[in-house]
Design an enzyme around this catalytic site. Sequence first.
Site, PDB file in Angstrom:
ATOM      1  N   TRP A  48      14.648   7.996   3.877  1.00 43.42           N
ATOM      2  CA  TRP A  48      13.360   7.321   3.997  1.00 43.42           C
ATOM      3  C   TRP A  48      12.453   7.690   2.824  1.00 43.42           C
ATOM      4  CZ3 TRP A  48      13.789   3.311   6.731  1.00 43.42           C
ATOM      5  CH2 TRP A  48      14.572   3.306   7.899  1.00 43.42           C
ATOM      6  N   PHE A  56       4.624  23.078  18.823  1.00 40.33           N
ATOM      7  CA  PHE A  56       5.637  22.273  18.144  1.00 40.33           C
ATOM      8  C   PHE A  56       7.020  22.631  18.684  1.00 40.33           C
ATOM      9  CE2 PHE A  56       2.061  22.187  15.305  1.00 40.33           C
ATOM     10  CZ  PHE A  56       2.064  20.893  14.817  1.00 40.33           C
ATOM     11  N   ASN A  66      -0.840  15.303   3.011  1.00 45.26           N
ATOM     12  CA  ASN A  66      -2.229  15.103   3.428  1.00 45.26           C
ATOM     13  C   ASN A  66      -2.928  14.078   2.551  1.00 45.26           C
ATOM     14  OD1 ASN A  66      -2.394  16.767   5.710  1.00 45.26           O
ATOM     15  ND2 ASN A  66      -2.703  18.592   4.454  1.00 45.26           N
ATOM     16  N   ARG A 107       0.841  -1.210   0.000  1.00 46.67           N
ATOM     17  CA  ARG A 107       0.000   0.000   0.000  1.00 46.67           C
ATOM     18  C   ARG A 107       0.873   1.256   0.000  1.00 46.67           C
ATOM     19  NH1 ARG A 107       0.158   4.074   2.744  1.00 46.67           N
ATOM     20  NH2 ARG A 107       0.140   2.926   4.702  1.00 46.67           N
ATOM     21  N   GLY A 151      10.918  13.261  -2.598  1.00 43.18           N
ATOM     22  CA  GLY A 151      12.054  13.527  -1.721  1.00 43.18           C
ATOM     23  C   GLY A 151      11.850  14.744  -0.846  1.00 43.18           C
ATOM     24  N   SER A 187      10.557  14.781  11.479  1.00 43.32           N
ATOM     25  CA  SER A 187       9.222  15.384  11.472  1.00 43.32           C
ATOM     26  C   SER A 187       9.240  16.890  11.250  1.00 43.32           C
ATOM     27  CB  SER A 187       8.515  15.084  12.796  1.00 43.32           C
ATOM     28  OG  SER A 187       8.296  13.697  12.950  1.00 43.32           O
ATOM     29  N   THR A 233       4.253  11.476  12.924  1.00 44.68           N
ATOM     30  CA  THR A 233       4.137  10.579  14.064  1.00 44.68           C
ATOM     31  C   THR A 233       2.857  10.871  14.850  1.00 44.68           C
ATOM     32  OG1 THR A 233       5.317  12.103  15.525  1.00 44.68           O
ATOM     33  CG2 THR A 233       6.661  10.516  14.277  1.00 44.68           C
ATOM     34  N   GLU A 237       4.665  10.027   7.554  1.00 42.90           N
ATOM     35  CA  GLU A 237       3.582  10.990   7.282  1.00 42.90           C
ATOM     36  C   GLU A 237       3.059  11.621   8.575  1.00 42.90           C
ATOM     37  OE1 GLU A 237       4.043  11.207   4.435  1.00 42.90           O
ATOM     38  OE2 GLU A 237       3.946   9.353   3.311  1.00 42.90           O
TER      39      GLU A 237
END
Length: 386
Positions: free
Chosen positions: A164, A386, A243, A92, A132, A140, A368, A366
């Site tokens: 990643w 944040f 999103n 997926r 990328g 994050s 945490t 996408e």
Amino acid sequence: MSTIDDLFDVSNLVTTEEREWQLKAREFAQTKIAPIIDRDFEDRRLPVELVSEVGEQGFFGMYMNGYGLAGASSVAYGLVAMEFEAVDSGFRTMLSVQGSLAMGAIYKFGSEEQKQTWLPKMGKGQAVGCFGLTEPQGGSDPNTMITTARRDGDEWVLNGKKRWIGLGTIADVAVIWAKDEEGVVRGFVVPTDTPGYAAQAIENKLSMRASLQTEITLTDLRLPADAVMPNGQGLSAPFKCLNEARYGIAWGVMGAARNCLEVVVERVQTRETFGEPIGAKQLVQGKLADCFVEYEKGLLLAHYLGSLKDAGKLHHNQISVGKLNNVREAIKIASTCRALLGGDGITSDFPVMRHMANLESVRTYEGTDEVHQLILGRALTGLAAF
């Protein structure tokens, strides 16, 4: 149709066309992916030979219009993501990287020439794309981006590293995000045969082993001026792509949860202890009921988000609710099902431990849990923490 489907009949929620997409994806996942997934998970191998077949089925970028794409609903795409992840999160993820991130970026922010060049081929699975954004030091916080894009006459020169990045070693095109000399984040469409592009697979994963994550190095990579995506400026651009991927996750993880429930419901009816099937025990039935309730709630939430998205009313805060809740609950369901399987639950005789390992990656990428908690906290209080 499984007991889980019997108890919660998703066909009552969706249109005939959406149901057809789901069943087509289920047949593909069960006949093409399921027979090889345990082997490929063990061998740390993405079954790349299936990429073109996914494209032939019309699953890549299926909710986009034009460029030979299907123009299906967001709910239909969610159902496809769920059926793919019912077999394996890694597959997926491939659907998401290609269809939501790479194609999504070009579709939303690219020039018409970039769209015409890449979207038809990517939709058919004839070209592979990657996205990328994440960097080794950033995680994050993409605002710490140190990948640079410098103007040199009529060209752009890119330098930096990305980590990643799904599909980076097999991609034909990479959407690369970099900061220009004014500190503005820009998106670039980069053919991966451009000198200065190098990608290496991350091999030591204990999760998502039948998936492909990479580290990309950009060394004095030169691009023509028209490689920049004209409408992709500022961090809001890649976040809009994220999103799209987060939305697919809210659906996908419910597939993993469903598969865990399917195998454990079957198992507790046949495994006997103390003279009767363990499924006849109150504690077992209580755990199964709790898992099913969370699965049903998660699927209803995903469908609600899809309905909002198709109506053009979905807000990114609502997507965070879906990503945070559904991944968290899918992990709990998988863990409970693993326990109900006893010692056999840690073996490859059942897919549950594989789902558990994969879902830990889905929990991280996408955004945490903590990132989505802070997004929702900001929405509730008006204060950024944040």
